[in-house]
Each structure stands twice: as C-alpha cells, then as structure tokens.
Design a protein around this motif. Structure first.
Motif, PDB file in Angstrom:
ATOM      1  N   GLY A 211      97.030  34.073  40.476  1.00 15.85           N
ATOM      2  CA  GLY A 211      98.124  34.564  41.267  1.00 15.85           C
ATOM      3  C   GLY A 211      98.880  35.605  41.923  1.00 15.85           C
ATOM      4  N   GLN A 212      98.554  36.736  40.626  1.00 11.31           N
ATOM      5  CA  GLN A 212      99.257  38.187  41.019  1.00 11.31           C
ATOM      6  C   GLN A 212      98.695  38.894  41.278  1.00 11.31           C
TER       7      GLN A 212
ATOM      8  N   LEU B 150     102.593  45.831  41.020  1.00 11.19           N
ATOM      9  CA  LEU B 150     103.502  44.625  41.559  1.00 11.19           C
ATOM     10  C   LEU B 150     104.604  44.907  41.674  1.00 11.19           C
ATOM     11  N   ASP B 151     105.089  44.818  42.880  1.00 10.53           N
ATOM     12  CA  ASP B 151     106.050  44.563  43.364  1.00 10.53           C
ATOM     13  C   ASP B 151     106.485  45.889  43.458  1.00 10.53           C
TER      14      ASP B 151
ATOM     15  N   GLU C 185     101.724  29.578  42.145  1.00  9.95           N
ATOM     16  CA  GLU C 185     101.757  30.086  41.827  1.00  9.95           C
ATOM     17  C   GLU C 185     101.804  29.280  40.348  1.00  9.95           C
TER      18      GLU C 185
ATOM     19  N   LYS D  80      96.508  38.603  43.560  1.00  7.33           N
ATOM     20  CA  LYS D  80      96.728  39.408  45.305  1.00  7.33           C
ATOM     21  C   LYS D  80      97.720  40.252  45.281  1.00  7.33           C
ATOM     22  N   LYS D  81      99.272  39.491  44.856  1.00  3.53           N
ATOM     23  CA  LYS D  81     100.448  40.745  45.326  1.00  3.53           C
ATOM     24  C   LYS D  81     100.028  42.196  45.593  1.00  3.53           C
ATOM     25  N   LEU D  82      99.205  42.450  43.629  1.00  5.08           N
ATOM     26  CA  LEU D  82      98.987  43.969  43.211  1.00  5.08           C
ATOM     27  C   LEU D  82      98.771  44.924  44.705  1.00  5.08           C
ATOM     28  N   LYS D  83      99.590  46.248  44.985  1.00  7.47           N
ATOM     29  CA  LYS D  83      98.918  47.039  45.825  1.00  7.47           C
ATOM     30  C   LYS D  83      98.666  48.604  44.713  1.00  7.47           C
TER      31      LYS D  83
END
Length: 386
Positions: free
Chosen positions: A316-317, A348-349, A26, A319-322
């Motif tokens: 780094g963020q 993001l979360d 991160e 890859k966390k997105l949906k």
C-alpha cells in the motif's frame, strides 16, 4: 422525524458502510514473527532490503551453509572457464577421510566436477566439498583463502572460513545477514547452476540421497538453497522463494530440529509475501536526465543510475512514493563515466525513503581554451545575478 435529521442519519449510515472499505485499502502490518532460533533475517532478493531480522549480524557457526560459498566459487570458476563441468577430479585420501555428511566418493577414483557440484549442494557431501576445493585451489587451506577473499568482495563482514565444509572450528563463523548476501549473489550472479538447489534428490554410486531442505516438498514456490547442522550450530537453513515475481531470501540459524528450521523459515517467508511488496523504479544505465556541462567538449551529459533502483515496502505504500531528480548546481568538465552528478530521491509524503546517486553515463573531456574562457565569463555573470 424532520428532513434534516433523516439526512444526518443517512449520511452517518453511508459513512459507516464506506469506512471499512477505506480501512481495507490500507492493510495493517503486524509485528514480524518471533522465531525459536538464535538469529534470522528476511531479505528481498531484488532490492537487497531487509524486511525483518534478529541478531542477523551475530557471528555463529554456519555448519553446512558454508557449502554455499564452496559451490558458489565452483560455479564462478566454471563461468570463467577455469574449470569445466566434465573435468574429472581425483579423490584424495584427505577428501575421502573427511567426516560428517558424505557423497560416498572413493579414494583414488575420479569424479566429474558436475557430479561433485550436485553432491555438495544436494547431498551436502563433505567429501565432495574437499575434493572440489583441492581441484580448484590445490589444497583446502588455499581454497579457504579464496573463500575469505570472495566473502570480502560480497561485503560479508561477519564471516571467516577455515574449511570448505563447515566442520567446527573456533575461527570458522558467519552470520544470517552474510549468508543472505551470499544467497543473493548465487541467485543473480551465476543463475545457470541455481536450478541444482531446487533438486529434491541426487542418485550417485547406486545411492539415492534426498535434499534436506524440507521446504522443497512443502512449498512449491521455494527453489533453494541449503541446510546446515552440527551440534554446535544447531539446525540452520537458507531458503529462497518466488511469488508473483517477488523473490525473498530467508536465513535461520540455530533452531533445535530439522522440522523446526523448516517451520520457522516458512513463518518468515509467509510474513514477507503477505505484507510487503517490491517495485523497480529505474534500471541502471538508462538515461533519466540530461544536464548542462561547463567548460567541456560537450554541452550536455546524460545522467542515470549505476544500479537498479528497487524498493521494498509494506503493501500500500509503494503507490504513494514519488521519485525526484536533483542535479548538482554546477557540473564542470572533465567528467568521468560513473561520476556522481546528482541524486534521485524517493519520497513518501515529505520523508526521503531512499537516495541514489545519478552518475554520468559517458565521459566528457575538458574543452579547448576558448570554450573554457567563454564559460568562465558566463559563470562569472551567472554568479552575479543568481
């Protein structure tokens, strides 16, 4: 030392060794650079998102950054077939007498549209800009009207043009944000002529003049766009660069020297490429879902996006997105092509980072009497049990 104590110490050692690797995954995002300038903006060209800015909507004299609009309109006129690169342009006395930076065209001579375009972009010729304006619109005043109409189309809400050159006028102003919008349009709407902005020099009439954008010599990833300078405006620069498929646009207004505008702009580009990344999620016009249609000639309609869904975030963020698709609960005909029938939410979360309308990719006409009657009955009972 007993086995339990030894195990605890080994575990602690493993944790300490592993921790830096976890932290490294991160990357820390430092504060953006503070520049010695009146205003600035750093924009991702693909997404249009602003990465960092300072007073980016402040209205300031744009100096020769004005010529980005002059050249942009000229290339659009070529694209539309209204003028040709080989057309010969008569040089008026007004164009010849225009002060400031010059291409050194002579009154009464004829110069090709192509040469004028190079003279505007590379040599920043005020004489070339006026000659082009007169050729396209008949007069520089009429051309300024075209410039303002185009600025409105591009959403340049803090821009007003009085001339084609950027020579000082109290009613002639723009902003760093608006120049970034214009730069983005130049890059994507008329890419055929964008290569001119990367040329380091132009030889015309036995005079070789260099491009004043020093970053073209210092950074091989920079491929445009334009410098500007007047006493009132200071030293300004709009620059664009591409690294590993990511294009950024940096605009700086009001530095105190030619060297400073290049150095300050380089700070923005370095910051953006080092700490941010861009990803395209969906392309416009591609079917992402099919939704049921009530009372229509078709039972379903294809849904997609009107524009590409592209986002820029700290490294780094992404890859966390949906991305989630949410359709309207009831879609009833008639439906026009492009009509909003749902949304795409990028999270993001649990935080929604971006929302875009899902639109109908084709029209659906209203169905006949019996189709509408039958669907009305179905909707009645559907409402009772839902």
């Amino acid at each position: 030392m007993n086995i339990t104590t030894l195990a605890q110490r080994v575990f602690l050692l493993v944790l300490l060794i592993a921790a830096p690797a976890v932290w490294a995954a991160e990357p820390m995002i430092p504060s953006p650079p503070q520049l010695a300038a009146k205003s600035w903006v750093l924009m991702d060209a693909s997404s249009g998102q602003i990465i960092t800015e300072y007073n980016s909507d402040q209205r300031l004299p744009p100096a020769s950054l004005t010529k980005l609009m002059t050249a942009y309109i000229a290339t659009l006129e070529i694209q539309r077939g209204r003028i040709k690169e080989g057309d010969m342009v008569n040089v008026s006395e007004h164009a010849w007498r225009t002060g400031g930076s010059r291409m050194f065209i002579q009154v009464g001579n004829q110069v090709s549209v192509s040469d004028l375009l190079h003279g505007i972009i590379i040599q920043s010729g005020n004489d070339a800009s006026v000659a082009m304006a007169e050729h396209i619109a008949g007069s520089e005043d009429a051309f300024a009207d075209m410039m303002n109409t185009t600025a409105q189309r591009l959403g340049m809400s803090n821009t007003h043009y009085m001339n084609a050159t950027g020579l000082p006028n109290p009613d002639h102003y723009s902003s760093a944000h608006d120049i970034a919008k214009l730069s983005r349009a130049i890059i994507y709407e008329e890419p055929t002529h964008y290569a001119i902005y990367s040329q380091k020099e132009f030889f015309w009439n036995n005079i070789k003049q260099p491009n004043r954008n020093l970053l073209l010599w210092r950074d091989k990833t920079v491929d445009g766009l334009k410098t500007g300078h007047t006493e009132e405006a200071g030293y300004c620069l709009a620059a664009s660069a591409v690294r590993e498929g990511m294009r950024l646009i940096a605009v700086v207004f009001g530095t105190n020297s030619e060297q400073a505008r290049a150095a300050e702009t380089q700070k923005l580009l370095t910051y953006g490429f080092r700490f941010f990344e861009t990803q395209s999620f969906y392309k416009k016009g591609v079917e992402l879902a099919r939704a049921p249609v009530w009372k229509g000639t078709e039972k379903e309609v294809s849904a997609g996006l009107a524009d590409d869904l592209t986002m820029t975030l700290p490294r780094g963020q992404l890859k966390k997105l949906k991305a989630e698709i949410v359709m309207n609960p009831q879609i009833t005909a008639p439906i026009a092509k492009g009509q909003a029938i749902g949304k795409v939410e990028v999270k993001l979360d649990d935080k929604v980072m971006h929302t875009a309308d899902l639109v109908a990719l084709q029209p659906v006409e209203e169905g006949g009497f019996f189709r509408k009657l039958w669907d009305s009955i179905r909707l009645f009972f559907y409402g009772l049990f839902n």
